[in-house]
Design a protein around this motif. Sequence first.
Motif, PDB file in Angstrom:
ATOM      1  N   ASN A  45       0.844  -1.193   0.000  1.00 52.26           N
ATOM      2  CA  ASN A  45       0.000   0.000   0.000  1.00 52.26           C
ATOM      3  C   ASN A  45       0.883   1.248   0.000  1.00 52.26           C
ATOM      4  OD1 ASN A  45      -2.569  -1.299   0.102  1.00 52.26           O
ATOM      5  ND2 ASN A  45      -2.206  -1.764   2.261  1.00 52.26           N
ATOM      6  N   PHE A  46       1.355   1.604  -1.183  1.00 50.37           N
ATOM      7  CA  PHE A  46       2.163   2.811  -1.309  1.00 50.37           C
ATOM      8  C   PHE A  46       1.249   4.040  -1.315  1.00 50.37           C
ATOM      9  CE2 PHE A  46       5.000  -0.387  -3.199  1.00 50.37           C
ATOM     10  CZ  PHE A  46       6.168  -0.107  -2.495  1.00 50.37           C
ATOM     11  N   ASP A  47       1.777   5.140  -0.804  1.00 55.68           N
ATOM     12  CA  ASP A  47       1.015   6.390  -0.785  1.00 55.68           C
ATOM     13  C   ASP A  47       1.230   7.207  -2.044  1.00 55.68           C
ATOM     14  OD1 ASP A  47      -0.152   6.418   2.012  1.00 55.68           O
ATOM     15  OD2 ASP A  47       1.975   6.123   2.468  1.00 55.68           O
ATOM     16  N   ILE A  48       2.369   6.966  -2.727  1.00 60.39           N
ATOM     17  CA  ILE A  48       2.674   7.727  -3.938  1.00 60.39           C
ATOM     18  C   ILE A  48       3.736   6.986  -4.731  1.00 60.39           C
ATOM     19  CG2 ILE A  48       4.524   9.148  -2.901  1.00 60.39           C
ATOM     20  CD1 ILE A  48       3.272  11.535  -4.481  1.00 60.39           C
ATOM     21  N   LEU A  74      -4.244   6.373  -6.560  1.00 62.44           N
ATOM     22  CA  LEU A  74      -2.836   6.449  -6.173  1.00 62.44           C
ATOM     23  C   LEU A  74      -2.142   7.553  -6.978  1.00 62.44           C
ATOM     24  CD1 LEU A  74      -0.430   5.172  -4.608  1.00 62.44           C
ATOM     25  CD2 LEU A  74      -0.092   3.682  -6.591  1.00 62.44           C
ATOM     26  N   PRO A  75      -1.571   8.577  -6.317  1.00 59.41           N
ATOM     27  CA  PRO A  75      -0.893   9.651  -7.062  1.00 59.41           C
ATOM     28  C   PRO A  75       0.392   9.145  -7.726  1.00 59.41           C
ATOM     29  CG  PRO A  75      -1.365  10.309  -4.771  1.00 59.41           C
ATOM     30  CD  PRO A  75      -1.572   8.831  -4.862  1.00 59.41           C
ATOM     31  N   VAL A  76       0.570   9.513  -8.992  1.00 60.21           N
ATOM     32  CA  VAL A  76       1.761   9.121  -9.743  1.00 60.21           C
ATOM     33  C   VAL A  76       2.447  10.380 -10.265  1.00 60.21           C
ATOM     34  CG1 VAL A  76       2.675   7.805 -11.683  1.00 60.21           C
ATOM     35  CG2 VAL A  76       0.670   6.951 -10.439  1.00 60.21           C
ATOM     36  N   ILE A  77       3.731  10.524  -9.960  1.00 63.41           N
ATOM     37  CA  ILE A  77       4.531  11.638 -10.459  1.00 63.41           C
ATOM     38  C   ILE A  77       5.516  11.086 -11.482  1.00 63.41           C
ATOM     39  CG2 ILE A  77       6.228  13.418  -9.863  1.00 63.41           C
ATOM     40  CD1 ILE A  77       4.917  13.516  -7.072  1.00 63.41           C
ATOM     41  N   ILE A  78       5.532  11.677 -12.674  1.00 63.36           N
ATOM     42  CA  ILE A  78       6.404  11.209 -13.748  1.00 63.36           C
ATOM     43  C   ILE A  78       7.705  12.018 -13.737  1.00 63.36           C
ATOM     44  CG2 ILE A  78       6.676  10.961 -16.237  1.00 63.36           C
ATOM     45  CD1 ILE A  78       4.646   9.033 -15.101  1.00 63.36           C
ATOM     46  N   MET A  79       8.828  11.321 -13.827  1.00 56.08           N
ATOM     47  CA  MET A  79      10.134  11.974 -13.957  1.00 56.08           C
ATOM     48  C   MET A  79      10.541  11.921 -15.426  1.00 56.08           C
ATOM     49  SD  MET A  79      12.107  10.498 -10.572  1.00 56.08           S
ATOM     50  CE  MET A  79      11.864   8.767 -11.024  1.00 56.08           C
ATOM     51  N   ILE A  92      -0.300  13.838 -17.860  1.00 53.60           N
ATOM     52  CA  ILE A  92      -1.179  14.471 -16.871  1.00 53.60           C
ATOM     53  C   ILE A  92      -2.632  14.329 -17.303  1.00 53.60           C
ATOM     54  CG2 ILE A  92      -1.876  16.709 -15.914  1.00 53.60           C
ATOM     55  CD1 ILE A  92       1.114  17.412 -15.805  1.00 53.60           C
ATOM     56  N   LYS A  93      -2.886  14.468 -18.608  1.00 51.80           N
ATOM     57  CA  LYS A  93      -4.240  14.261 -19.120  1.00 51.80           C
ATOM     58  C   LYS A  93      -4.714  12.838 -18.851  1.00 51.80           C
ATOM     59  CE  LYS A  93      -5.202  15.513 -23.280  1.00 51.80           C
ATOM     60  NZ  LYS A  93      -5.082  15.702 -24.735  1.00 51.80           N
ATOM     61  N   SER A  94      -3.760  11.912 -18.786  1.00 49.94           N
ATOM     62  CA  SER A  94      -4.104  10.493 -18.598  1.00 49.94           C
ATOM     63  C   SER A  94      -4.142  10.088 -17.134  1.00 49.94           C
ATOM     64  CB  SER A  94      -3.103   9.613 -19.350  1.00 49.94           C
ATOM     65  OG  SER A  94      -3.130   9.905 -20.723  1.00 49.94           O
ATOM     66  N   GLY A  95      -3.928  11.049 -16.235  1.00 49.83           N
ATOM     67  CA  GLY A  95      -4.096  10.728 -14.819  1.00 49.83           C
ATOM     68  C   GLY A  95      -2.892  10.914 -13.930  1.00 49.83           C
ATOM     69  N   ALA A  96      -1.725  11.274 -14.497  1.00 44.02           N
ATOM     70  CA  ALA A  96      -0.570  11.549 -13.646  1.00 44.02           C
ATOM     71  C   ALA A  96      -0.857  12.766 -12.783  1.00 44.02           C
ATOM     72  CB  ALA A  96       0.672  11.785 -14.500  1.00 44.02           C
ATOM     73  N   TYR A  97      -0.381  12.745 -11.535  1.00 46.35           N
ATOM     74  CA  TYR A  97      -0.616  13.902 -10.658  1.00 46.35           C
ATOM     75  C   TYR A  97       0.185  15.102 -11.146  1.00 46.35           C
ATOM     76  CZ  TYR A  97      -0.483  17.030  -6.694  1.00 46.35           C
ATOM     77  OH  TYR A  97      -0.567  18.160  -5.914  1.00 46.35           O
TER      78      TYR A  97
END
Length: 450
Positions: A45-48, A74-79, A92-97
Amino acid sequence: MKKVLVIDDDTFMCDLIVNHLKQNNFEAKGTYTGRNGIKLIEKNNFDIVLCDYRLPNTDGFKILQELKSKKPLLPVIIMTAYAEVRMAVKLIKSGAYDYITKPVQPEELLRIINKALESTDERETSNSFREKFITGNSKAIQGVMQHVKVVAPTDLTVLIEGETGSGKEYVAKAIHYASKRSKKPFVAVDCGAIPKDLANSELFGHIKGAFTGAINNKVGYFERAKGGTLFLDEVGNLSYENQVKLLRALQERFINKVGDNKVIKVDVRVITASNDDLLKLVDTNEFREDLYHRLNGFKIHLPPLRERGDDMLEFASFFIAQANRAFEKSVEGIDEDAKKLMFKYNWHGNIRELQNVVNRAVLLSKSNVIQADVLPDEIRFNNLQSGGRQNNYNGHRDVKELKEATLITEKEVITNALIESNYNKSKAAKILNIDRKTLYNKINQYDIDF
Protein backbone atom coordinates in the motif's frame (compact mmCIF):
# COMPACT_ATOMS: atom_id res chain seq x y z
CA MET A 1 5.36 7.39 7.75
CA LYS A 2 4.34 7.77 4.09
CA LYS A 3 5.41 5.01 1.68
CA VAL A 4 6.95 6.01 -1.66
CA LEU A 5 7.86 3.74 -4.59
CA VAL A 6 10.54 4.94 -7.03
CA ILE A 7 10.68 3.29 -10.50
CA ASP A 8 13.79 4.22 -12.50
CA ASP A 9 16.14 2.06 -14.58
CA ASP A 10 19.02 4.45 -13.80
CA THR A 11 20.18 2.52 -10.74
CA PHE A 12 22.35 5.35 -9.42
CA MET A 13 19.53 7.91 -9.70
CA CYS A 14 16.94 5.52 -8.27
CA ASP A 15 19.08 4.73 -5.21
CA LEU A 16 19.94 8.41 -4.76
CA ILE A 17 16.26 9.43 -4.68
CA VAL A 18 15.35 6.57 -2.33
CA ASN A 19 18.12 7.54 0.12
CA HIS A 20 17.12 11.22 -0.04
CA LEU A 21 13.49 10.34 0.74
CA LYS A 22 14.53 8.12 3.66
CA GLN A 23 16.57 11.01 5.08
CA ASN A 24 13.40 13.13 4.93
CA ASN A 25 11.22 10.73 6.92
CA PHE A 26 9.67 8.74 4.07
CA GLU A 27 9.52 4.96 3.83
CA ALA A 28 10.97 4.63 0.33
CA LYS A 29 11.60 1.64 -1.91
CA GLY A 30 13.16 1.56 -5.36
CA THR A 31 12.92 -0.76 -8.35
CA TYR A 32 14.60 -0.64 -11.75
CA THR A 33 11.84 -2.06 -13.98
CA GLY A 34 8.24 -1.13 -14.62
CA ARG A 35 7.05 -4.73 -14.40
CA ASN A 36 8.54 -5.22 -10.96
CA GLY A 37 7.07 -1.86 -9.95
CA ILE A 38 3.58 -3.07 -10.85
CA LYS A 39 4.10 -6.23 -8.78
CA LEU A 40 5.24 -4.21 -5.77
CA ILE A 41 2.21 -1.94 -6.03
CA GLU A 42 -0.12 -4.93 -6.13
CA LYS A 43 1.40 -6.32 -2.92
CA ASN A 44 1.95 -3.09 -0.95
CA ASN A 45 0.00 0.00 0.00
CA PHE A 46 2.16 2.81 -1.31
CA ASP A 47 1.02 6.39 -0.78
CA ILE A 48 2.67 7.73 -3.94
CA VAL A 49 4.72 6.54 -6.94
CA LEU A 50 7.62 8.27 -8.72
CA CYS A 51 8.08 6.76 -12.19
CA ASP A 52 10.66 7.55 -14.84
CA TYR A 53 9.12 8.10 -18.28
CA ARG A 54 11.68 6.06 -20.22
CA LEU A 55 12.01 2.49 -18.98
CA PRO A 56 13.38 -0.67 -20.65
CA ASN A 57 10.72 -2.49 -22.74
CA THR A 58 8.00 0.00 -21.72
CA ASP A 59 7.43 3.65 -20.83
CA GLY A 60 5.81 5.77 -18.15
CA PHE A 61 2.58 6.08 -20.13
CA LYS A 62 1.95 2.33 -20.16
CA ILE A 63 2.91 2.04 -16.49
CA LEU A 64 0.56 4.90 -15.63
CA GLN A 65 -2.35 3.26 -17.47
CA GLU A 66 -1.81 -0.02 -15.63
CA LEU A 67 -1.44 1.68 -12.25
CA LYS A 68 -4.63 3.68 -12.74
CA SER A 69 -6.56 0.56 -13.70
CA LYS A 70 -5.48 -1.13 -10.46
CA LYS A 71 -5.39 1.81 -8.03
CA PRO A 72 -7.09 4.84 -9.60
CA LEU A 73 -6.58 7.11 -6.57
CA LEU A 74 -2.84 6.45 -6.17
CA PRO A 75 -0.89 9.65 -7.06
CA VAL A 76 1.76 9.12 -9.74
CA ILE A 77 4.53 11.64 -10.46
CA ILE A 78 6.40 11.21 -13.75
CA MET A 79 10.13 11.97 -13.96
CA THR A 80 11.13 13.12 -17.43
CA ALA A 81 13.80 14.95 -19.41
CA TYR A 82 12.65 18.48 -20.19
CA ALA A 83 12.68 17.78 -23.94
CA GLU A 84 9.76 15.39 -23.27
CA VAL A 85 7.61 17.98 -21.49
CA ARG A 86 4.88 17.81 -24.10
CA MET A 87 4.58 14.10 -23.45
CA ALA A 88 4.38 14.93 -19.76
CA VAL A 89 1.34 17.08 -20.53
CA LYS A 90 -0.26 14.08 -22.22
CA LEU A 91 0.55 11.96 -19.15
CA ILE A 92 -1.18 14.47 -16.87
CA LYS A 93 -4.24 14.26 -19.12
CA SER A 94 -4.10 10.49 -18.60
CA GLY A 95 -4.10 10.73 -14.82
CA ALA A 96 -0.57 11.55 -13.65
CA TYR A 97 -0.62 13.90 -10.66
CA ASP A 98 2.33 15.97 -11.93
CA TYR A 99 5.73 15.68 -13.56
CA ILE A 100 9.25 16.67 -12.52
CA THR A 101 12.12 17.29 -14.92
CA LYS A 102 15.55 15.70 -14.76
CA PRO A 103 18.03 16.34 -13.30
CA VAL A 104 15.74 16.13 -10.27
CA GLN A 105 16.18 18.94 -7.75
CA PRO A 106 15.76 17.55 -4.19
CA GLU A 107 13.78 20.53 -2.86
CA GLU A 108 11.40 20.52 -5.82
CA LEU A 109 10.89 16.77 -5.48
CA LEU A 110 9.92 17.09 -1.82
CA ARG A 111 7.59 19.99 -2.61
CA ILE A 112 5.67 18.04 -5.26
CA ILE A 113 5.49 14.89 -3.12
CA ASN A 114 4.22 16.79 -0.08
CA LYS A 115 1.67 18.61 -2.19
CA ALA A 116 0.39 15.33 -3.62
CA LEU A 117 0.15 13.83 -0.15
CA GLU A 118 -1.84 16.67 1.37
CA SER A 119 -4.76 15.18 3.24
CA THR A 120 -8.01 15.20 1.31
CA ASP A 121 -9.74 15.83 4.63
CA GLU A 122 -8.28 19.35 4.78
CA ARG A 123 -10.99 21.32 3.03
CA GLU A 124 -10.11 24.45 1.23
CA THR A 125 -11.91 27.53 2.51
CA SER A 126 -13.14 30.48 0.50
CA ASN A 127 -10.47 32.71 2.05
CA SER A 128 -7.58 30.28 1.49
CA PHE A 129 -8.70 29.83 -2.12
CA ARG A 130 -8.68 33.59 -2.75
CA GLU A 131 -5.15 33.79 -1.36
CA LYS A 132 -3.82 31.45 -4.04
CA PHE A 133 -6.15 32.35 -6.93
CA ILE A 134 -4.96 35.03 -9.32
CA THR A 135 -6.67 35.96 -12.55
CA GLY A 136 -4.55 38.49 -14.45
CA ASN A 137 -5.62 41.66 -16.21
CA SER A 138 -5.81 40.62 -19.86
CA LYS A 139 -9.02 41.36 -21.71
CA ALA A 140 -9.49 37.64 -22.40
CA ILE A 141 -9.43 36.57 -18.75
CA GLN A 142 -11.45 39.53 -17.53
CA GLY A 143 -14.23 38.39 -19.86
CA VAL A 144 -14.04 34.94 -18.26
CA MET A 145 -14.24 36.37 -14.74
CA GLN A 146 -17.26 38.48 -15.73
CA HIS A 147 -18.99 35.27 -16.82
CA VAL A 148 -18.01 33.66 -13.50
CA LYS A 149 -19.58 36.56 -11.61
CA VAL A 150 -22.82 36.29 -13.59
CA VAL A 151 -23.28 32.49 -13.44
CA ALA A 152 -22.03 31.79 -9.90
CA PRO A 153 -25.22 32.76 -7.98
CA THR A 154 -27.34 30.49 -10.19
CA ASP A 155 -27.57 26.69 -10.16
CA LEU A 156 -26.91 26.34 -13.89
CA THR A 157 -24.60 23.57 -15.03
CA VAL A 158 -21.41 25.08 -16.43
CA LEU A 159 -19.13 23.70 -19.14
CA ILE A 160 -15.55 25.01 -19.09
CA GLU A 161 -13.47 24.41 -22.20
CA GLY A 162 -9.73 25.04 -22.36
CA GLU A 163 -6.35 23.45 -22.90
CA THR A 164 -4.60 21.22 -20.38
CA GLY A 165 -3.11 23.24 -17.53
CA SER A 166 -4.99 26.45 -18.39
CA GLY A 167 -6.74 26.63 -15.02
CA LYS A 168 -10.15 25.05 -15.58
CA GLU A 169 -10.37 23.70 -12.02
CA TYR A 170 -9.51 27.13 -10.60
CA VAL A 171 -12.34 28.70 -12.58
CA ALA A 172 -14.70 25.97 -11.33
CA LYS A 173 -13.63 26.75 -7.75
CA ALA A 174 -14.12 30.47 -8.36
CA ILE A 175 -17.71 29.71 -9.38
CA HIS A 176 -18.23 27.49 -6.33
CA TYR A 177 -16.85 29.97 -3.80
CA ALA A 178 -18.92 32.81 -5.27
CA SER A 179 -22.11 30.72 -5.08
CA LYS A 180 -24.68 29.95 -2.40
CA ARG A 181 -23.01 26.54 -2.01
CA SER A 182 -19.62 27.96 -0.96
CA LYS A 183 -19.74 26.49 2.56
CA LYS A 184 -20.51 23.00 1.24
CA PRO A 185 -17.99 20.60 -0.35
CA PHE A 186 -16.23 21.17 -3.65
CA VAL A 187 -15.41 17.71 -5.05
CA ALA A 188 -13.14 17.47 -8.10
CA VAL A 189 -13.07 14.29 -10.22
CA ASP A 190 -10.66 13.56 -13.08
CA CYS A 191 -12.83 11.44 -15.38
CA GLY A 192 -9.80 10.59 -17.50
CA ALA A 193 -8.12 8.88 -14.54
CA ILE A 194 -11.06 6.61 -13.64
CA PRO A 195 -10.98 3.16 -15.31
CA LYS A 196 -14.16 2.69 -17.35
CA ASP A 197 -15.26 -0.40 -15.43
CA LEU A 198 -15.01 1.49 -12.12
CA ALA A 199 -16.59 4.77 -13.17
CA ASN A 200 -20.12 3.87 -11.98
CA SER A 201 -18.79 2.87 -8.57
CA GLU A 202 -16.62 6.00 -8.29
CA LEU A 203 -19.39 8.40 -9.32
CA PHE A 204 -22.41 6.80 -7.65
CA GLY A 205 -20.95 4.42 -5.04
CA HIS A 206 -21.63 0.72 -4.50
CA ILE A 207 -22.88 -1.64 -1.80
CA LYS A 208 -20.98 -4.52 -0.27
CA GLY A 209 -20.98 -7.54 -2.56
CA ALA A 210 -22.08 -5.61 -5.65
CA PHE A 211 -19.15 -7.07 -7.59
CA THR A 212 -15.93 -8.98 -7.00
CA GLY A 213 -13.75 -6.90 -4.72
CA ALA A 214 -16.62 -4.83 -3.27
CA ILE A 215 -15.89 -5.82 0.33
CA ASN A 216 -17.45 -2.68 1.84
CA ASN A 217 -20.09 -0.09 1.01
CA LYS A 218 -18.67 2.86 -0.92
CA VAL A 219 -19.84 6.47 -1.03
CA GLY A 220 -19.56 7.90 -4.55
CA TYR A 221 -18.52 11.39 -5.62
CA PHE A 222 -22.14 12.55 -6.02
CA GLU A 223 -22.86 11.83 -2.37
CA ARG A 224 -19.56 13.34 -1.22
CA ALA A 225 -20.53 16.61 -2.89
CA LYS A 226 -23.92 16.76 -1.16
CA GLY A 227 -25.15 20.34 -1.06
CA GLY A 228 -22.04 21.57 -2.84
CA THR A 229 -20.39 21.40 -6.25
CA LEU A 230 -19.23 18.36 -8.23
CA PHE A 231 -16.53 19.21 -10.76
CA LEU A 232 -16.12 16.60 -13.51
CA ASP A 233 -12.87 17.28 -15.34
CA GLU A 234 -12.27 15.72 -18.78
CA VAL A 235 -15.91 14.63 -18.93
CA GLY A 236 -15.46 13.63 -22.58
CA ASN A 237 -13.56 10.55 -21.40
CA LEU A 238 -16.65 8.92 -19.87
CA SER A 239 -17.88 5.80 -21.67
CA TYR A 240 -21.29 5.71 -23.36
CA GLU A 241 -22.79 3.74 -20.46
CA ASN A 242 -21.45 6.23 -17.92
CA GLN A 243 -22.76 9.11 -20.01
CA VAL A 244 -26.26 7.60 -19.90
CA LYS A 245 -26.16 7.28 -16.10
CA LEU A 246 -24.78 10.79 -15.67
CA LEU A 247 -27.57 12.18 -17.86
CA ARG A 248 -30.16 10.35 -15.78
CA ALA A 249 -28.67 11.70 -12.56
CA LEU A 250 -28.75 15.26 -13.89
CA GLN A 251 -32.30 14.98 -15.22
CA GLU A 252 -33.95 13.19 -12.33
CA ARG A 253 -31.74 14.37 -9.46
CA PHE A 254 -31.35 10.93 -7.95
CA ILE A 255 -28.82 8.09 -8.20
CA ASN A 256 -28.60 4.37 -7.53
CA LYS A 257 -25.52 2.78 -6.05
CA VAL A 258 -24.08 -0.14 -8.00
CA GLY A 259 -25.84 -3.28 -6.79
CA ASP A 260 -28.66 -1.39 -5.07
CA ASN A 261 -32.11 -0.37 -6.32
CA LYS A 262 -32.59 2.16 -3.53
CA VAL A 263 -33.12 5.70 -4.83
CA ILE A 264 -30.86 8.38 -3.33
CA LYS A 265 -31.75 12.03 -3.90
CA VAL A 266 -28.80 14.25 -4.76
CA ASP A 267 -28.50 18.01 -4.36
CA VAL A 268 -25.34 19.03 -6.19
CA ARG A 269 -24.35 21.60 -8.74
CA VAL A 270 -22.39 20.04 -11.60
CA ILE A 271 -19.57 21.85 -13.37
CA THR A 272 -17.74 20.02 -16.15
CA ALA A 273 -14.58 20.70 -18.10
CA SER A 274 -12.91 19.40 -21.24
CA ASN A 275 -9.78 20.14 -23.22
CA ASP A 276 -11.56 18.69 -26.27
CA ASP A 277 -14.32 20.35 -28.26
CA LEU A 278 -17.29 18.29 -27.05
CA LEU A 279 -19.37 19.36 -30.05
CA LYS A 280 -16.84 17.64 -32.31
CA LEU A 281 -17.15 14.52 -30.16
CA VAL A 282 -20.94 14.76 -30.60
CA ASP A 283 -20.47 14.91 -34.38
CA THR A 284 -18.35 11.76 -34.29
CA ASN A 285 -20.84 9.98 -31.98
CA GLU A 286 -18.28 9.79 -29.16
CA PHE A 287 -20.39 11.95 -26.85
CA ARG A 288 -24.15 12.00 -26.39
CA GLU A 289 -25.83 15.10 -27.80
CA ASP A 290 -28.54 15.16 -25.11
CA LEU A 291 -25.89 15.02 -22.37
CA TYR A 292 -23.92 17.80 -24.07
CA HIS A 293 -26.95 20.11 -24.03
CA ARG A 294 -27.64 19.19 -20.39
CA LEU A 295 -24.06 20.06 -19.39
CA ASN A 296 -23.89 23.16 -21.56
CA GLY A 297 -26.20 25.27 -19.42
CA PHE A 298 -23.55 27.99 -19.57
CA LYS A 299 -20.27 27.65 -21.49
CA ILE A 300 -17.02 29.34 -20.53
CA HIS A 301 -14.01 29.21 -22.83
CA LEU A 302 -10.73 29.59 -20.98
CA PRO A 303 -7.98 31.08 -23.19
CA PRO A 304 -4.50 29.48 -23.20
CA LEU A 305 -1.65 31.28 -21.48
CA ARG A 306 -0.04 32.32 -24.78
CA GLU A 307 -3.13 34.43 -25.60
CA ARG A 308 -3.14 36.29 -22.30
CA GLY A 309 -0.35 38.83 -22.82
CA ASP A 310 1.27 40.12 -19.66
CA ASP A 311 -0.76 37.74 -17.48
CA MET A 312 2.19 35.38 -17.81
CA LEU A 313 4.38 37.82 -15.87
CA GLU A 314 1.78 38.15 -13.13
CA PHE A 315 1.60 34.38 -12.74
CA ALA A 316 5.39 34.13 -12.86
CA SER A 317 5.74 36.72 -10.06
CA PHE A 318 3.21 34.82 -7.98
CA PHE A 319 5.07 31.53 -8.51
CA ILE A 320 8.43 33.18 -7.75
CA ALA A 321 7.06 34.32 -4.37
CA GLN A 322 5.81 30.81 -3.64
CA ALA A 323 9.12 29.24 -4.67
CA ASN A 324 11.08 31.72 -2.56
CA ARG A 325 9.14 30.64 0.52
CA ALA A 326 9.44 26.94 -0.30
CA PHE A 327 13.14 26.98 -1.16
CA GLU A 328 14.29 29.82 1.13
CA LYS A 329 15.49 31.90 -1.80
CA SER A 330 15.26 35.64 -2.53
CA VAL A 331 14.67 35.91 -6.28
CA GLU A 332 13.05 39.26 -7.10
CA GLY A 333 12.05 38.90 -10.74
CA ILE A 334 13.02 37.99 -14.32
CA ASP A 335 15.59 39.80 -16.47
CA GLU A 336 14.67 41.15 -19.91
CA ASP A 337 16.41 38.45 -21.98
CA ALA A 338 14.63 35.70 -20.06
CA LYS A 339 11.29 37.51 -20.44
CA LYS A 340 11.73 37.69 -24.21
CA LEU A 341 12.37 33.96 -24.39
CA MET A 342 9.36 33.19 -22.21
CA PHE A 343 7.07 35.36 -24.34
CA LYS A 344 8.16 33.55 -27.51
CA TYR A 345 7.51 30.11 -26.03
CA ASN A 346 4.13 28.45 -26.71
CA TRP A 347 3.51 27.06 -23.18
CA HIS A 348 1.78 23.85 -24.26
CA GLY A 349 1.28 22.96 -20.59
CA ASN A 350 -0.03 26.48 -19.85
CA ILE A 351 -0.04 27.69 -16.24
CA ARG A 352 1.01 24.32 -14.82
CA GLU A 353 4.08 24.24 -17.05
CA LEU A 354 4.91 27.87 -16.20
CA GLN A 355 4.87 27.04 -12.49
CA ASN A 356 7.25 24.11 -13.00
CA VAL A 357 9.62 26.28 -15.06
CA VAL A 358 9.60 29.05 -12.46
CA ASN A 359 10.22 26.61 -9.59
CA ARG A 360 13.19 25.14 -11.45
CA ALA A 361 14.57 28.58 -12.34
CA VAL A 362 14.31 29.87 -8.77
CA LEU A 363 16.13 26.79 -7.51
CA LEU A 364 18.97 27.23 -10.01
CA SER A 365 19.28 31.03 -9.85
CA LYS A 366 22.54 32.31 -8.42
CA SER A 367 21.48 35.96 -8.62
CA ASN A 368 18.41 37.86 -7.44
CA VAL A 369 16.78 37.66 -10.88
CA ILE A 370 15.96 34.74 -13.18
CA GLN A 371 18.30 34.85 -16.16
CA ALA A 372 18.12 33.02 -19.48
CA ASP A 373 20.79 30.50 -18.51
CA VAL A 374 18.53 28.90 -15.86
CA LEU A 375 15.58 28.42 -18.22
CA PRO A 376 15.13 24.90 -19.66
CA ASP A 377 16.79 24.17 -23.01
CA GLU A 378 13.42 23.80 -24.69
CA ILE A 379 12.54 27.43 -23.99
CA ARG A 380 15.96 28.76 -24.97
CA PHE A 381 16.20 26.63 -28.09
CA ASN A 382 12.68 27.69 -29.06
CA ASN A 383 14.12 31.16 -29.59
CA LEU A 384 16.40 29.76 -32.32
CA GLN A 385 13.42 28.00 -33.95
CA SER A 386 11.31 31.14 -34.06
CA GLY A 387 14.06 33.11 -35.77
CA GLY A 388 14.88 35.23 -32.74
CA ARG A 389 18.35 36.08 -31.53
CA GLN A 390 19.80 36.11 -28.10
CA ASN A 391 23.41 37.03 -27.41
CA ASN A 392 23.83 34.62 -24.54
CA TYR A 393 22.07 31.72 -26.25
CA ASN A 394 23.18 28.49 -24.65
CA GLY A 395 20.55 26.03 -25.96
CA HIS A 396 21.32 22.40 -26.86
CA ARG A 397 24.96 22.36 -25.81
CA ASP A 398 25.76 19.25 -27.84
CA VAL A 399 24.50 20.70 -31.13
CA LYS A 400 27.54 21.82 -33.13
CA GLU A 401 26.47 21.50 -36.77
CA LEU A 402 23.81 23.40 -38.70
CA LYS A 403 22.43 20.16 -40.16
CA GLU A 404 21.90 18.71 -36.69
CA ALA A 405 20.16 21.89 -35.52
CA THR A 406 17.86 21.70 -38.56
CA LEU A 407 16.89 18.11 -37.71
CA ILE A 408 16.11 19.05 -34.11
CA THR A 409 14.01 21.99 -35.28
CA GLU A 410 12.07 19.75 -37.70
CA LYS A 411 11.30 17.30 -34.89
CA GLU A 412 10.03 20.16 -32.70
CA VAL A 413 7.75 21.49 -35.47
CA ILE A 414 6.29 18.02 -36.10
CA THR A 415 5.73 17.49 -32.36
CA ASN A 416 4.00 20.88 -32.10
CA ALA A 417 1.66 19.98 -34.98
CA LEU A 418 0.78 16.65 -33.34
CA ILE A 419 -0.06 18.39 -30.08
CA GLU A 420 -2.11 21.08 -31.84
CA SER A 421 -4.12 18.35 -33.60
CA ASN A 422 -4.52 16.38 -30.36
CA TYR A 423 -2.35 13.63 -31.92
CA ASN A 424 -4.64 13.23 -34.93
CA LYS A 425 -2.09 12.38 -37.65
CA SER A 426 -4.35 13.38 -40.57
CA LYS A 427 -4.90 16.85 -39.08
CA ALA A 428 -1.20 17.16 -38.22
CA ALA A 429 -0.26 16.36 -41.82
CA LYS A 430 -2.60 19.12 -43.05
CA ILE A 431 -1.08 21.61 -40.59
CA LEU A 432 2.40 20.71 -41.84
CA ASN A 433 1.25 20.71 -45.48
CA ILE A 434 2.62 17.22 -46.10
CA ASP A 435 0.95 13.89 -46.85
CA ARG A 436 0.29 11.24 -44.20
CA LYS A 437 2.96 8.90 -45.54
CA THR A 438 5.63 11.58 -45.17
CA LEU A 439 4.44 12.32 -41.66
CA TYR A 440 4.60 8.64 -40.68
CA ASN A 441 8.13 8.44 -42.05
CA LYS A 442 9.18 11.51 -40.09
CA ILE A 443 7.60 10.17 -36.88
CA ASN A 444 9.58 6.93 -37.29
CA GLN A 445 12.75 8.80 -38.26
CA TYR A 446 12.69 10.97 -35.14
CA ASP A 447 11.24 8.28 -32.85
CA ILE A 448 8.45 10.63 -31.74
CA ASP A 449 6.43 9.15 -28.86
CA PHE A 450 2.65 9.11 -28.52
